[in-house]
Design a protein around this motif. Structure first.
Motif, PDB file in Angstrom:
ATOM      1  N   ILE A   2       0.916  -1.268   0.145  1.00 53.22           N
ATOM      2  CA  ILE A   2      -0.004  -0.092  -0.029  1.00 53.22           C
ATOM      3  C   ILE A   2       0.910   1.331   0.022  1.00 53.22           C
ATOM      4  O   ILE A   2       0.750   2.111  -0.665  1.00 53.22           O
ATOM      5  N   ILE A   3       1.725   1.373   0.815  1.00 51.11           N
ATOM      6  CA  ILE A   3       2.772   2.556   0.974  1.00 51.11           C
ATOM      7  C   ILE A   3       3.375   2.722  -0.218  1.00 51.11           C
ATOM      8  O   ILE A   3       3.450   3.848  -0.901  1.00 51.11           O
ATOM      9  N   TRP A   4       4.318   1.790  -0.712  1.00 52.83           N
ATOM     10  CA  TRP A   4       5.263   1.896  -1.889  1.00 52.83           C
ATOM     11  C   TRP A   4       4.363   1.947  -3.085  1.00 52.83           C
ATOM     12  O   TRP A   4       4.570   2.881  -3.992  1.00 52.83           O
ATOM     13  N   PHE A   5       3.416   0.923  -3.536  1.00 56.51           N
ATOM     14  CA  PHE A   5       2.761   0.806  -4.715  1.00 56.51           C
ATOM     15  C   PHE A   5       1.834   2.328  -4.753  1.00 56.51           C
ATOM     16  O   PHE A   5       1.776   2.782  -5.977  1.00 56.51           O
TER      17      PHE A   5
ATOM     18  N   VAL B 120      -6.501   9.116  15.375  1.00 61.10           N
ATOM     19  CA  VAL B 120      -6.321   8.394  13.960  1.00 61.10           C
ATOM     20  C   VAL B 120      -6.715   9.539  13.189  1.00 61.10           C
ATOM     21  O   VAL B 120      -5.981   9.875  12.157  1.00 61.10           O
ATOM     22  N   VAL B 121      -7.936  10.165  13.223  1.00 61.25           N
ATOM     23  CA  VAL B 121      -8.476  11.168  12.526  1.00 61.25           C
ATOM     24  C   VAL B 121      -7.607  12.645  12.419  1.00 61.25           C
ATOM     25  O   VAL B 121      -7.159  13.299  11.470  1.00 61.25           O
ATOM     26  N   ALA B 122      -6.904  12.825  13.576  1.00 65.98           N
ATOM     27  CA  ALA B 122      -5.993  13.908  13.613  1.00 65.98           C
ATOM     28  C   ALA B 122      -4.732  13.791  13.042  1.00 65.98           C
ATOM     29  O   ALA B 122      -4.179  14.435  12.025  1.00 65.98           O
ATOM     30  N   MET B 123      -4.221  12.724  13.287  1.00 71.22           N
ATOM     31  CA  MET B 123      -3.038  12.179  12.215  1.00 71.22           C
ATOM     32  C   MET B 123      -3.343  11.990  10.798  1.00 71.22           C
ATOM     33  O   MET B 123      -2.319  12.414  10.194  1.00 71.22           O
ATOM     34  N   PHE B 124      -4.325  11.573  10.526  1.00 72.48           N
ATOM     35  CA  PHE B 124      -4.628  11.495   9.020  1.00 72.48           C
ATOM     36  C   PHE B 124      -4.674  12.908   8.476  1.00 72.48           C
ATOM     37  O   PHE B 124      -4.193  13.086   7.656  1.00 72.48           O
ATOM     38  N   GLY B 125      -5.246  13.829   9.245  1.00 74.03           N
ATOM     39  CA  GLY B 125      -5.301  15.263   8.790  1.00 74.03           C
ATOM     40  C   GLY B 125      -4.076  15.823   8.747  1.00 74.03           C
ATOM     41  O   GLY B 125      -3.834  16.427   7.911  1.00 74.03           O
ATOM     42  N   TRP B 126      -3.132  15.542   9.737  1.00 77.12           N
ATOM     43  CA  TRP B 126      -1.719  15.972   9.721  1.00 77.12           C
ATOM     44  C   TRP B 126      -1.033  15.261   8.546  1.00 77.12           C
ATOM     45  O   TRP B 126      -0.276  16.341   7.942  1.00 77.12           O
ATOM     46  N   SER B 127      -1.253  14.374   8.176  1.00 77.01           N
ATOM     47  CA  SER B 127      -0.357  13.786   7.106  1.00 77.01           C
ATOM     48  C   SER B 127      -0.750  14.235   5.769  1.00 77.01           C
ATOM     49  O   SER B 127       0.221  14.579   5.028  1.00 77.01           O
ATOM     50  N   THR B 128      -1.978  14.559   5.735  1.00 80.93           N
ATOM     51  CA  THR B 128      -2.405  14.857   4.283  1.00 80.93           C
ATOM     52  C   THR B 128      -2.158  16.461   4.189  1.00 80.93           C
ATOM     53  O   THR B 128      -1.587  16.921   3.131  1.00 80.93           O
ATOM     54  N   LEU B 129      -2.242  17.150   5.244  1.00 87.41           N
ATOM     55  CA  LEU B 129      -1.892  18.647   5.284  1.00 87.41           C
ATOM     56  C   LEU B 129      -0.372  18.690   5.064  1.00 87.41           C
ATOM     57  O   LEU B 129       0.271  19.653   4.338  1.00 87.41           O
ATOM     58  N   ALA B 130       0.279  18.093   5.765  1.00 87.78           N
ATOM     59  CA  ALA B 130       1.897  17.982   5.350  1.00 87.78           C
ATOM     60  C   ALA B 130       2.270  17.639   4.092  1.00 87.78           C
ATOM     61  O   ALA B 130       3.215  18.471   3.351  1.00 87.78           O
ATOM     62  N   SER B 131       1.779  16.713   3.388  1.00 91.00           N
ATOM     63  CA  SER B 131       2.187  16.272   1.999  1.00 91.00           C
ATOM     64  C   SER B 131       1.721  17.270   1.086  1.00 91.00           C
ATOM     65  O   SER B 131       2.352  17.529   0.249  1.00 91.00           O
TER      66      SER B 131
ATOM     67  N   TYR C   4      -6.601  14.477  -4.203  1.00 90.54           N
ATOM     68  CA  TYR C   4      -7.625  13.543  -4.168  1.00 90.54           C
ATOM     69  C   TYR C   4      -6.858  12.178  -3.824  1.00 90.54           C
ATOM     70  O   TYR C   4      -7.275  11.367  -2.896  1.00 90.54           O
ATOM     71  N   PRO C   5      -6.111  11.779  -4.602  1.00 89.74           N
ATOM     72  CA  PRO C   5      -5.329  10.362  -4.644  1.00 89.74           C
ATOM     73  C   PRO C   5      -4.692  10.413  -3.449  1.00 89.74           C
ATOM     74  O   PRO C   5      -4.469   9.400  -2.590  1.00 89.74           O
ATOM     75  N   ILE C   6      -3.825  11.573  -2.797  1.00 94.31           N
ATOM     76  CA  ILE C   6      -3.267  11.762  -1.654  1.00 94.31           C
ATOM     77  C   ILE C   6      -4.232  11.417  -0.221  1.00 94.31           C
ATOM     78  O   ILE C   6      -3.891  10.742   0.519  1.00 94.31           O
ATOM     79  N   PHE C   7      -5.370  11.905  -0.597  1.00 93.24           N
ATOM     80  CA  PHE C   7      -6.269  11.649   0.664  1.00 93.24           C
ATOM     81  C   PHE C   7      -6.779  10.141   0.534  1.00 93.24           C
ATOM     82  O   PHE C   7      -6.814   9.750   1.728  1.00 93.24           O
ATOM     83  N   LEU C   8      -6.767   9.769  -0.325  1.00 96.53           N
ATOM     84  CA  LEU C   8      -7.304   8.172  -0.398  1.00 96.53           C
ATOM     85  C   LEU C   8      -6.230   7.435   0.031  1.00 96.53           C
ATOM     86  O   LEU C   8      -6.351   6.293   0.805  1.00 96.53           O
ATOM     87  N   PHE C   9      -4.855   7.903  -0.402  1.00 93.56           N
ATOM     88  CA  PHE C   9      -3.815   7.301   0.265  1.00 93.56           C
ATOM     89  C   PHE C   9      -3.551   7.027   1.684  1.00 93.56           C
ATOM     90  O   PHE C   9      -3.406   5.878   2.385  1.00 93.56           O
ATOM     91  N   TYR C  10      -3.512   8.166   2.263  1.00 95.74           N
ATOM     92  CA  TYR C  10      -3.433   8.194   3.766  1.00 95.74           C
ATOM     93  C   TYR C  10      -4.752   7.664   4.450  1.00 95.74           C
ATOM     94  O   TYR C  10      -4.846   7.264   5.549  1.00 95.74           O
ATOM     95  N   PHE C  11      -6.020   7.813   3.689  1.00 93.98           N
ATOM     96  CA  PHE C  11      -7.240   7.360   4.239  1.00 93.98           C
ATOM     97  C   PHE C  11      -7.159   5.760   4.618  1.00 93.98           C
ATOM     98  O   PHE C  11      -7.659   5.306   5.699  1.00 93.98           O
ATOM     99  N   VAL C  12      -6.706   4.990   3.324  1.00 90.92           N
ATOM    100  CA  VAL C  12      -6.425   3.576   3.652  1.00 90.92           C
ATOM    101  C   VAL C  12      -5.495   3.347   4.851  1.00 90.92           C
ATOM    102  O   VAL C  12      -5.797   2.354   5.613  1.00 90.92           O
TER     103      VAL C  12
END
Length: 230
Positions: A120-123, A182-193, A211-219
């Protein structure tokens, strides 16, 4: 005729020089090299000549600085300028180990979970990078992998907190705490990227990249939230 006479006159003028010879006993002195600029000892220094300890410490400091940039996200070119894949590799292995379900002596040794995280991460990062390049992004392939990999750090912290919370129990209160984290860290990862990658995309296509970045960190966040130790 004039050319012939001119060549004949010139030949007569320099005819005597053909018999002139320089004796081998006469020393030739002086330099014909022209100094281009000052030469400093630092120009001869190379990282191939430094001790292994200095190389490791320099790389660790570089990885640590990138972690700080992710935890305090802002528009910066630090991750893009000096990219590396050591940090993403460490985060991927750490997250995969924490998501590993069973023990080594059980029938389910956690192998599928470990492989799922890597895939999931690399692909996923490769797919997002290709999508960014096809949309006209100016960022390079490995720079995008570096940013997406380092921005998994908040989710890795969330996984660590969830493991500690699960040690106290798996009731409703535990789920609510894990959900908030998890929701807080998900938002943090999306915002940082997006903070690092936003300037490398055309203004009218940023939504197609986010949008793909959002799905990536959501999974990844869903895998962390639904994790239950065996």
């Amino acid at each position: 005729m004039a050319a012939a006479e001119g060549s004949g006159a010139g030949g007569s003028l320099f005819a005597g020089l053909a018999d002139v010879s320089i004796s081998e006993d006469i020393p030739v002195e002086g330099e014909i090299t022209v100094p281009v600029g000052s030469h400093s000892p630092d120009e001869d220094y190379s990282t191939l000549d430094e001790p292994v300890r200095d190389t490791i410490m320099r790389d660790l400091k570089a990885v640590g600085k990138k972690f700080v940039h992710v935890m305090y996200p802002k528009k910066s070119s630090a991750l893009l300028r000096d990219w590396d894949l050591w940090g993403p590799l460490v985060l991927c292995v750490s997250l995969a180990l924490m998501l590993q379900g069973g023990s080594a002596d059980s029938k389910d040794d956690g192998g599928p979970q470990f492989a799922e995280v890597f895939v999931i991460i690399w692909f996923g990062a490769v797919v997002i990078t290709l999508n960014s390049k096809l949309l006209g992004g100016t960022i390079s392939f490995f720079q995008s992998l570096c940013v997406l990999g380092y921005c998994v750090l908040p989710l890795t912290v969330a996984m660590l907190v969830c493991r500690l919370v699960l040690l106290a129990g798996s009731g409703t209160v535990s789920f609510i705490i894990r959900l908030i984290v998890v929701v807080a860290m998900f938002g943090w990862s999306t915002l940082a990227s997006t903070a690092f990658l936003a300037d490398s995309q055309p203004p009218n296509r940023k939504a197609l990249v986010v949008y793909p970045i959002f799905l990536f960190y959501f999974v990844i966040s869903w895998m962390i939230l639904t994790f239950t130790p065996q």
